[in-house]
Structures are given as structure tokens and as C-alpha cells.
Design an enzyme around this catalytic site. Structure first.
Site, PDB file in Angstrom:
ATOM      1  CG  ASP A 237     -10.332  -2.497   7.821  1.00 21.69           C
ATOM      2  OD1 ASP A 237     -11.039  -1.794   8.566  1.00 21.69           O
ATOM      3  OD2 ASP A 237      -9.100  -2.530   7.912  1.00 21.69           O
ATOM      4  CG  HIS A 268     -10.267   0.853  10.236  1.00 21.56           C
ATOM      5  ND1 HIS A 268      -9.924  -0.417   9.839  1.00 21.56           N
ATOM      6  CD2 HIS A 268      -9.227   1.298  10.983  1.00 21.56           C
ATOM      7  CE1 HIS A 268      -8.734  -0.740  10.331  1.00 21.56           C
ATOM      8  NE2 HIS A 268      -8.294   0.281  11.032  1.00 21.56           N
ATOM      9  CB  SER A 434      -4.249   0.421  11.992  1.00 23.11           C
ATOM     10  OG  SER A 434      -4.566  -0.607  12.875  1.00 23.11           O
TER      11      SER A 434
END
Length: 1048
Positions: A237, A268, A434
Site C-alpha cells: 500500500d 490509505h 478496499s
């Protein structure tokens, strides 16, 4: 107390870039006739800048881009570099056209199977060709770029702008990715209105403040002492901060980007890690003791490259990760270095979890790598167990047209309003697949910790974990299998399965029950009957016995009653089950003796699978898999109600750049949803099934079906060419055999396609549309025997037929139609620029006519049938057209005398749309340069033949003006196809290419390609002769003058 961790960061990778510089000097000649001719001849040449005296200066002026060279063996990067350099001296005259790029990252200390080289743009083809001839080189691929899209759309500030692959119709830098990975739930409310489900978002949720961990019962396993300890979790990520207070066990942070940072500056990666292993009381993760390995593979600009992933994947393999979460995805399942490295990763016993995509509620929108059978693909639901509107739907589409997609996602998990860790401290709430992906990754980490560490690698693997998840899942009432997979993940049930797990092989799905509707949609929507095309059902073999396995013998069908013998099944399946998974496809037909049978057929398909002995074992591992079938059969419907859907002539992205049918859609310009009855045309399928029509799919040429079986052949939004045999057979089928034809075309305009051309920084090539929304020149060839042809207008506007309103969205016009037919024209805007702007003109868009024993109905726009970006539907119109073609029922409005053609609608052939010849169409076509053959989606009796009524002999079809060879492997790369004099499309004898076609070509934005292999030398030679003649005449005149002056 937080454990210590490693931080590994290296200087950014260097890349070379520059600009090509060309200098042209123009000499001003004296104005005599010979020099004018010379100047004209020289202007036809494309001169290249002569090399400078300094080679280094020349190289500094040439743009370079990075490519991945894959080798067949793992070696130290330095050894690969030496191999290339030593062999390059033997095959390269100029070794300065490329250079090796050193990669300074944590994987450098391990052997690798690839290298990155920078290659001059003007030497790419030559260098790649020579590299790929080397014995140790597997292939050379572009180092593609990945881009996350608006990962943090739920931010209340405008700190992060929405990032998409296309903005206002223009391609942004980076690899093409689909919808955003994260957002808050509000944005998807409007989108839900286009879904099959009606959801009241205002109704009371289960508990918005509930911890997602408690909804799955994670506390029950925590109380038993299972908290994810000794589980190595790789999070690919945007990184994580070392001192984040929510994590107790950050083991290592590594940076794989060209930025000198290990921190997460986007949030994120932090949120994903928090859902998996956070320990804050407000936003608990599932496995707080899991060892976090943060792989920073995305920059602050949300960009990544394939080579970064390959290095990071290799490092994950070398350091023995247990689980890997990847919350990214896109439509390109043909990035082979990436796809094959995922296979290698799972083959190394790393369990990969990935988000299925946020492109719902549309069907056929699965993202890669979650669509791979060895990866656990995760969809999203809300707290009411409704499929989230944003969650992508199946089926997988890469098997189309000859096969059928697999069931994906495998499972779904809560993905709306989930709490996770904020970038610095505190918690936040976000939504998206996600979010659902790390929910499942956290569940997997918790389940892994249940198995003693000494036994994990012997019991747990990607297949056994997937078996535990799908067998333990709770099937939801309402969604079908391509929306929910096996259902909602059930942590405690999966825990019970793993406690007593013994290595085995299974089939997923394990049941196909026509009585279980809507879960078994689309199969339960239409029963089987004799005489139909085979119904395909594609299942996945999960082999928990070993990374590699085999079918011990062909699968067998075991009916439970005598009626079951009416079912004929042929099987196609994997030669090798690897890694951990394979496929088993059923091709089902009802035998002719069952033409009047009505009832159920029940039985089992039995498959025996074996794997080599495990470490320490002496005998092979064997397992018997069972797929239970409960099928509904009806008598064969009348011919008039049977419709055959042409899937074969569809082309989509990838690999071709096929533009969206509606040019009004600017943020998703690619046509990539499969164009199948059960993907983006699924609502049309359901609507017409409710009206009593029966649909069958043809994934082979038009020679591969028996016209006497069908009332109508339905051609919608087709982009491919047609074999000449197809054109001849269709004419006979309509005129003599009574088959009818319904065509829904779409826009096609050469100038518009030229304007849609863009340069892709990932593949370092110009992307030109393979065709328009539909391949109108090919359709015109097919319809030419009936006197019908479409034009090149791009029409938009609203119109009304009686009381039915519809929107014409980037459709085309009808240019030719026979006398006696019925043609409807409406005032519409022409976006192609053929008429005055902002002024509506009457354009013919709908035509109906009887031809011989058959009937034909054509319409110029398919967007009203495509559920992906539909404005208004025209199912009412399609049903009236089918009523006419199948049953000769004539709607009084459509067949009004006022629209009957007393004279044919006619245009000269040289005014019809023409093909582009400036790219290699055969690279994307199933017709051009290919052999006509009936595939295994046809009736069993024509498998491997040319079809009905044709001699069985091979031939390759060549599109006029194109070479029937592969001129390059680059995506949408343009080939130098020379303009050929006398070009004539199939079955068209009147079109004059040198006039119409050539001048159309002049007005495109593409660089013109001249036939320089003969024209330029001829022009230069003639000019030279004229120059010499002129000089000789001048000399003769001077001699005469001298003689004249001497005689005086």
C-alpha cells in the site's frame, strides 16, 4: 510494549527522459522550373537529423523509457546485467541504445528473475527483438504504471483530489485503473438506483457504531488466545508511520518507490493496517498481534510501476510472508509480468487477498488481480447484508467469447461505514471494497494463528484457506452468485472447518440448482431444452492437497434417474491444476429425444484429482470432487421465440483500445464490461426473458449455427470483421431459410477516432481506437446483400415513438435502405460535424423490411440496451422489433404508411464509412488473419469444423488493406500499413478507395504514411531527369548564342 522493527529505504530509482530534437534546414532555391521540381520531390522525403559528432550528445537528446526484461532463471541482478552486456556486444552495433537500471531496494540482496533497462525510443523495436532472441531471456515488457484512484474520497477536506484514469476524456499518466478504492457511503446512493436492488439507505442500520470485529465474532477467538500472533502480514500500500499508536507489532517497513520516504502521507495504508491489526478501542482490528510488514509500493501521487511490484513480490516470497493484502485493481488482466508473478507468489504458499473493485453496480467489472482463481477476491456489503452498490459484479470476462466466466467474488464482507485508523492518530469511517478486503485479510490472519506454527505450511495454503472461507460462508437471500460468491464470510464457521481440516480438493461452486433463484441466476432464469447451443457453466477446482495437481481421469456424469440420460455433457478442464486452482467447464445439451421432455434432471458430476506426495509422504494424495446438478428442462420452444446472440464478433479492452459506446461518458472511455448477455446486457436479458423469449449465445462464427432453429439473430454493438463465408451464409439464411435479423449498431467516424488517439506513457505507444462504438464498415459488408448500410454521423438527442421516449446517445445514421421498407427519421444533433452545430436535422435511425423469407430490423444505437452507462432504455423498441422479426407482428406506429419507402434510400458506395488502415487490426480480431472454425461453445456436432454446409478446409481471412501477420506485440501499436490502390471491402465492387478513402485519411490527426518504398524514389528520379534535361537545354541555348555571336 511495541516490538522493534526494521526500516529499509533506498535512494530513488533514476530514470532517463528527454526530448527528441530534429533540425531541418530549408534552402531557398532560385525560381527556375527544375529547382521547383527538385524542391517538390525532396518535400516527400522524411529526413532524419544527421548524427552529431558527439555520441553522448546524441543520446542526451533521445527519450528513454524503462522496460522489464524477464529471465528464465533466478540469479543475482549483477549476473543478469553481465549476461545482457556480454551478449549485446555480439548482436548490437550500437550498445549505447540501452542501459541497465540498478534497483536499490531490499530485494537487491536476493536472486531475481528480471531486470529493468532503459531503451532509446527510436531503438525500442530493434533492442527488444534482439533481447528476446537471447537464450536466457523470457520476454521484454513495458514497465507499466499503476495508479490508485481517489483512495481517500471520504476526506471532509479537499486535500486529495479525485484521481481517475480518464478526466474529460483524456488519459492521465499511469496504468489504467477503475473506480476509486475508498469513499464514504454517500456518493454511492445515486448509483444504487441503477442496480437490480431497491435499497432504502435511510432505514435503520444494524448499528453504525458497532465494531466490525464483533459482528464477525472475533472476540470469541480472542478469548481462546488467538490474536494473530506469529503471522507475517504483508500490506502492499502507501506505507505506515513507525510511531503510530494503534499498532503494537510493526516488524518492518520497506520502500519500493522512487521517493525517499517510508511514511504514509495519504492515509490509505494506515487505514488498511488498522482494519487488520489495529488495537485502538474505538477502531479495533481483527488480529492485533499480527506482524505487520508494510510495503510502500505507491508514491504520494498514488503511482506505482510493475517493476516495483515485481521486486516487492520477490521480497515477500524470499522473506516467507504468510498473508498479503492488495487493495488495488484494474481491468487489465494482460499485464503478464504482474499476473504471472501473482501466480508465483501464491505458488510459494502466500495467501493473497484483494478487493474485487468499486465499479458496481455494473456487471462484468471484476478487477485484476482479484479476478484470478488463486486470489481471494472480496466484494462489499452493508450492515443489512445488501450488496453494496459500489461492489463490482462478475462474471470474469477473459474467457469470453468461446468460454464462460467464473464465479467471482468468492466471498463478501462488510465494506460500508467501516472504522479504521487515521493517518496520525484517531479513527475514521470509510467505505469501499478496499475496506472489505482488509476485513477478510484480518479474518485470514486470525484463522492462520489458530493452526500451530509448526503445522501451518502443511495445512494452510491459498486453496485450503479459500475452502474454509467459502464452505463456511453464509449465503445471502437476494443476490446472485456473481454478486456474492459463496456469501458473507463467517469467521467462526471457518474456524470450525480449519480445526479438523484434512487436505482435499473441492469444486466451487459445488452446486448448480435451477430451483435456487435468484442465487443461480442467470441459469435459473432460462431452462434447458433440446436443440439449443450448449449452456456453459465454469467452475473452479480448489486443490488443498498441493500446489500442483492433475485430473486422474475425465470427469463423469452420474444421473440420479433415467431422465438424466437425456442430458449430454462434455467437459473441458485444466491440463494442470496450478497454482492450487484449476477450472472445470461443463458444456450441457439436451439430446434430441428430449425435445418434448418437461421436468428436472438431477445428478452429480464426479471428478478425481491427485497431487504428488507431500514432503515426508510416499503415496500420492487423492481426492474425489462432486458437483451437484439440479436442472430444469422444458420442451423445445417455437422457432419464433428463439433468439441467437452473436458474442463472437465482439472486441473489448483489453487488449484493444475499444472506446465506449456513448461519447458523453468522459471518465470511463473504454469498453471493458464484456458485452455479454450476462454482464452489461443482463437487464435486457431479464426483460426479454420475462416477455417469453429464449436467448442462446454464439461464441463462434455465423457458419456455426443452424438457421432453421432460430427466429432471430441479434447483432448488438459488434466490433469485429466477418468471414466471407459468414456473409454468404447469412444472406442464404435470411432470403431462403427464413432467419430474421435485428441489428443495433453504434457510432463510427474516422475523424472522431483520430481525435480520440492518445499517447500512453505506460506502454510508450500511441493508442488509436481499434474501431468506433461498432465496426460500421464490417456491418455494411454484412448487410450489403440486403441493400442496407449505416453512415458515419454521431447523433445525439431525444425522440418519441408514439408514447415511448428514448435517448439517442452517440448513435449512427442509416444511409441505405431498400424500397418497400419502413424508415423512421428524427431531428437529432450531429456531433461528427457533418452539419451545422447546435442545429437538429432529420436523420434516419430505424428501419424495418421484409427480405425474401426473412425480416430485418436495424437501429443505429446500442447504448439504450447497455446497462453500464444507459440514459434511457429502449427495451420496448427491441421487443417490438423481435415481435416483427420472429412472429411477423407489425406495430401500427412502426409500420405506418407515412414512413414506407416508395424509393430506396440510397447513397453511393464511395460515400459510406471506410476502414482505417493505419494500424494492425489482426492483433485484436478473431477474424482477420485467423482461420474459420467452430469452437467448443457450438453444438457438439460441429466442434472443430467450419460449420453447417461448408467444406472442411482451412483458410485465413485477410481484411483488405491489411497484412494478415502480427506486426508487433505492443498494445494498440500502429503499424506502417501502406495505402493500397484499388482497395475494395468485402463484397463491395463499387467503392473507389483512392479517392474517398485517401482524402479521408488526409483529415485525420495521425501522421500520414506514404508508400515510400516506390513513390519517393520514382519522384526523385523523375525530378532528377527533369533537372538534368533543364540544365542540358540551358547549355544548348548558351552554345547557340555563342555560335550566333561568333558569326557576326
Amino acid at each position: 510494549m511495541k516490538s522493534t522493527f526494521n526500516e529499509v529505504s533506498f535512494p530513488p530509482n533514476q530514470s532517463n527522459s528527454g526530448n527528441n530534437i530534429m533540425t531541418n534546414k530549408i534552402l531557398t532555391p532560385k525560381f527556375n522550373l527544375s529547382l521547383v521540381f527538385l524542391f517538390i520531390s525532396i518535400s516527400f522525403y522524411r529526413f532524419k537529423t544527421p548524427p552529431t559528432s558527439s555520441q553522448s550528445l546524441h543520446k542526451s537528446l533521445v527519450a528513454r523509457n524503462n522496460y522489464i526484461v524477464r529471465f528464465i532463471q533466478y540469479k543475482k541482478a549483477e549476473d543478469h546485467k553481465t549476461y545482457l552486456e556480454q551478449n549485446a556486444k555480439k548482436v548490437f552495433h550500437d550498445s549505447c541504445s540501452w542501459e541497465w537500471i540498478d534497483r536499490n531496494n531490499p530485494a537487491s540482496e536476493f536472486p531475481t528473475d528480471f531486470g529493468v533497462v532503459a531503451i532509446d525510443d527510436d531503438a525500442v523495436d530493434s533492442v527488444i527483438s534482439k533481447f528476446e532472441r537471447l537464450e536466457m531471456v523470457k520476454d521484454v515488457r513495458v514497465d507499466s504504471s499503476y495508479r490508485l484512484r481517489n483512495l481517500l474520497g471520504g476526506m471532509k477536506t479537499r486535500r486529495y483530489e479525485r484521481v481517475g484514469a480518464f478526466v474529460d476524456g483524456r488519459k492521465r499518466p499511469g496504468k489504467i485503473f477503475t473506480s476509486m478504492s475508498f469513499t464514504d457511503g454517500e456518493e454511492y446512493v445515486a448509483a444504487a438506483m441503477t442496480s437490480n436492488q431497491t435499497i432504502d439507505w435511510r432505514r435503520q442500520l444494524l448499528s453504525q457504531n458497532s465494531q466490525v470485529t464483533s459482528l464477525f465474532g472475533a472476540d470469541a477467538l480472542w478469548s481462546k488466545g488467538y490474536t494473530g500472533a506469529k503471522v507475517k502480514m504483508a500490506i502492499f500500500d502507501t506505507g505506515i508511520r513507525s510511531d503510530h499508536p494503534h499498532f503494537r507489532n510493526i516488524k518492518e517497513r520497506t520502500n519500493w518507490t522512487n521517493e525517499d520516504s517510508l511514511n504514509d502521507n495519504l492515509g490509505h495504508g494506515t487505514f488498511v493496517a488498522g482494519v487488520i491489526a489495529g488495537e485502538d478501542a474505538e477502531c479495533l482490528g481483527f488480529a492485533p498481534d499480527t506482524e505487520i510488514y508494510a510495503f510502500r509500493v505507491f508514491t504520494d501521487a498514488q503511482v506505482s510501476y510493475t517493476s516495483w511490484f515485481l521486486d516487492a513480490f520477490n521480497y515477500a516470497i524470499a522473506t516467507n510472508m504468510d498473508v498479503l493484502n492488495l487493495s488495488i485493481g484494474g481491468p487489465d488482466y494482460l499485464d503478464l509480468p504482474f499476473v504471472e508473478k501473482v501466480w508465483e507468489l501464491t505458488a510459494s504458499n502466500i495467501i493473497m487477498v484483494s478487493a474485487i473493485g468499486n465499479d458496481g453496480p455494473f456487471y462484468g467489472t471484476l478487477n485484476n488481480p482479484a479476478d484470478q482463481s488463486d486470489v481471494i477476491g472480496v466484494g462489499g456489503i452493508d450492515y443489512n447484508s445488501n450488496i453494496a452498490s459500489f461492489s463490482s459484479r462478475g462474471m470474469s470476462t477473459w474467457e469470453i467469447p468461446h468460454g464462460y466466466g467464473r464465479v467471482k467474488p468468492e466471498i463478501v464482507a462488510y465494506g460500508r461505514d467501516i472504522k479504521g485508523s487515521e493517518i496520525g492518530t484517531g479513527c475514521r469511517t470509510l467505505s469501499g471494497t478496499s475496506v472489505a478486503s482488509p476485513v477478510v485479510a484480518g479474518v485470514v490472519c486470525l484463522l492462520v494463528s489458530v493452526i500451530p506454527e509448526s503445522a501451518r505450511k502443511h495445512i494452510l495454503n491459498p486453496a485450503s484457506m479459500k475452502q474454509a472461507l467459502v464452505e463456511g460462508a453464509v449465503k445471502l437471500s437476494g443476490p446472485n452468485m456473481y454478486e456474492q460468491g459463496a456469501g458473507r464470510v463467517n469467521l467462526l464457521e471457518s474456524y470450525e472447518i480449519l480445526k479438523s481440516y484434512k487436505p482435499r480438493a473441492t469444486i466451487f461452486p459445488s452446486v448448480l440448482d435451477y430451483a435456487d433463484c435468484p442465487y443461480s441466476w442467470p441459469f435459473c432464469q432460462q431452462p434447458l431444452y433440446a436443440g439449443a447451443m450448449p449452456v456453459l457453466f465454469n467452475t473452479t477446482i480448489l486443490n488443498g492437497m498441493g500446489v500442483i495437481g492433475y485430473f486422474e481421469s475425465p470427469p463423469t456424469w452420474h444421473p440420479s434417474s433415467e431422465e438424466g440420460n437425456l442430458l449430454s455433457i462434455r467437459f473441458t478442464y485444466s491440463d494442470v491444476i496450478w497454482p492450487w486452482t484449476g477450472y472445470l467447464a461443463l458444456h450441457m445439451q439436451i439430446k434430441e429425444e428430449g425435445a418434448q421432455f418437461s421436468g428436472e434432471i438431477v445428478g452429480d458430476v464426479v471428478v478425481n484429482v491427485y497431487s504428488p506426495p507431500a514432503l515426508g509422504e510416499k503415496t500420492v494424495r487423492k481426492s474425489t470432487c462432486v458437483l451437484h446438478l439440479n436442472l430444469k428442462v422444458v420442451p423445445t420452444p417455437p422457432r419464433s421465440m428463439r433468439v441467437l446472440w452473436d458474442q463472437f464478433h465482439n472486441i473489448r479492452y483489453p487488449p484493444g483500445y475499444v472506446p465506449r459506446d456513448s461519447l458523453n461518458v468522459q471518465d470511463d472511455i473504454l469498453d471493458w464490461h464484456g458485452d455479454h448477455l450476462h454482464t452489461n446486457f443482463h437487464i435486457m436479458f431479464n426483460t426479454l426473458r420475462d416477455a417469453g423469449y429464449f436467448f442462446e449465445t454464439l461464441g463462434s462464427p455465423l457458419t456455426c449455427f443452424d438457421a432453421y432453429q432460430y427466429g432471430t439473430l441479434l447483432l448488438v454493438d459488434l466490433e469485429d470483421e466477418y468471414f466471407e463465408e459468414e456473409i454468404r451464409k447469412l444472406m442464404e439464411d435470411v432470403v431462403i431459410n427464413g432467419l430474421s435479423l435485428v441489428v443495433f449498431a453504434d457510432w463510427y467516424n474516422v475523424n472522431a477516432m483520430a481525435k480520440m488517439r492518445f499517447f500512453d506513457d505506460n506502454t510508450r505507444s500511441w493508442w488509436t481506437p481499434v474501431t468506433g462504438g461498432a465496426n460500421i464498415p464490417a456491418l455494411n459488408d454484412l448487410l450489403a446483400p440486403f441493400g442496407i448500410a449505416f453512415g458515419d454521423r454521431i447523433l445525439n438527442g431525444d425522440f418519441k415513438v408514439n408514447y415511448d421516449r428514448s435517448r439517442y446517445a452517440s448513435g449512427t445514421n442509416i444511409m441505405k435502405f431498400p424500397r418497400g421498407g419502413y424508415v423512421h427519421s428524427f431531428p437529432l444533433f450531429d456531433r461528427a460535424g457533418n452539419g451545422p452545430r447546435n442545429k437538429q436535422e432529420d436523420s434516419a435511425i430505424l428501419g424495418l423490411v421484409e427480405v425474401g423469407e426473412g425480416r430485418i430490423a436495424v437501429y443505429g444505437d446500442s447504448n439504450c440496451l447497455d446497462s453500464s452507462h444507459m440514459v434511457t432504455d429502449c427495451y420496448w423498441l427491441l421487443q417490438k422489433m423481435l415481435d416483427f422479426t420472429g412472429r411477423n407482428i407489425k406495430d401500427p406506429v412502426l409500420f405506418s404508411d407515412s414512413v414506407k419507402q416508395k424509393q430506396p434510400l440510397h447513397q453511393n458506395d464511395n460515400q459510406l464509412p471506410t476502414r482505417r488502415t493505419d494500424f494492425n487490426f489482426s492483433a485484436y480480431s478473431a477474424v482477420t488473419g485467423k482461420e474459420l472454425i467452430c469452437q467448443k461453445d457450438s453444438r457438439f456436432d460441429v466442434w472443430g469444423t467450419k460449420g453447417y454446409g461448408l467444406q472442411v478446409r482451412g483458410r485465413n481471412h485477410r481484411l483488405p488493406g491489411h497484412h494478415a501477420i502480427d506486426l508487433g506485440s505492443g498494445l494498440n501499436s500502429s503499424a506502417d500499413i501502406f495505402i493500397r490502390k484499388g482497395f475494395k471491402p468485402i463484397n463491395k465492387s463499387k467503392e473507389s478507395f483512392p479517392g474517398n478513402k485517401f482524402f479521408d485519411f488526409l483529415y485525420t490527426d495521425d501522421p500520414m504514411v506514404f508508400p515510400s518504398h516506390w513513390l519517393v524514389p520514382c519522384v526523385v528520379a523523375v525530378s532528377g531527369i527533369l533537372l538534368l534535361t533543364s540544365l542540358w537545354r540551358i547549355r544548348q541555348r548558351r552554345r547557340r548564342r555563342r555560335k550566333g555571336s561568333g558569326s557576326i
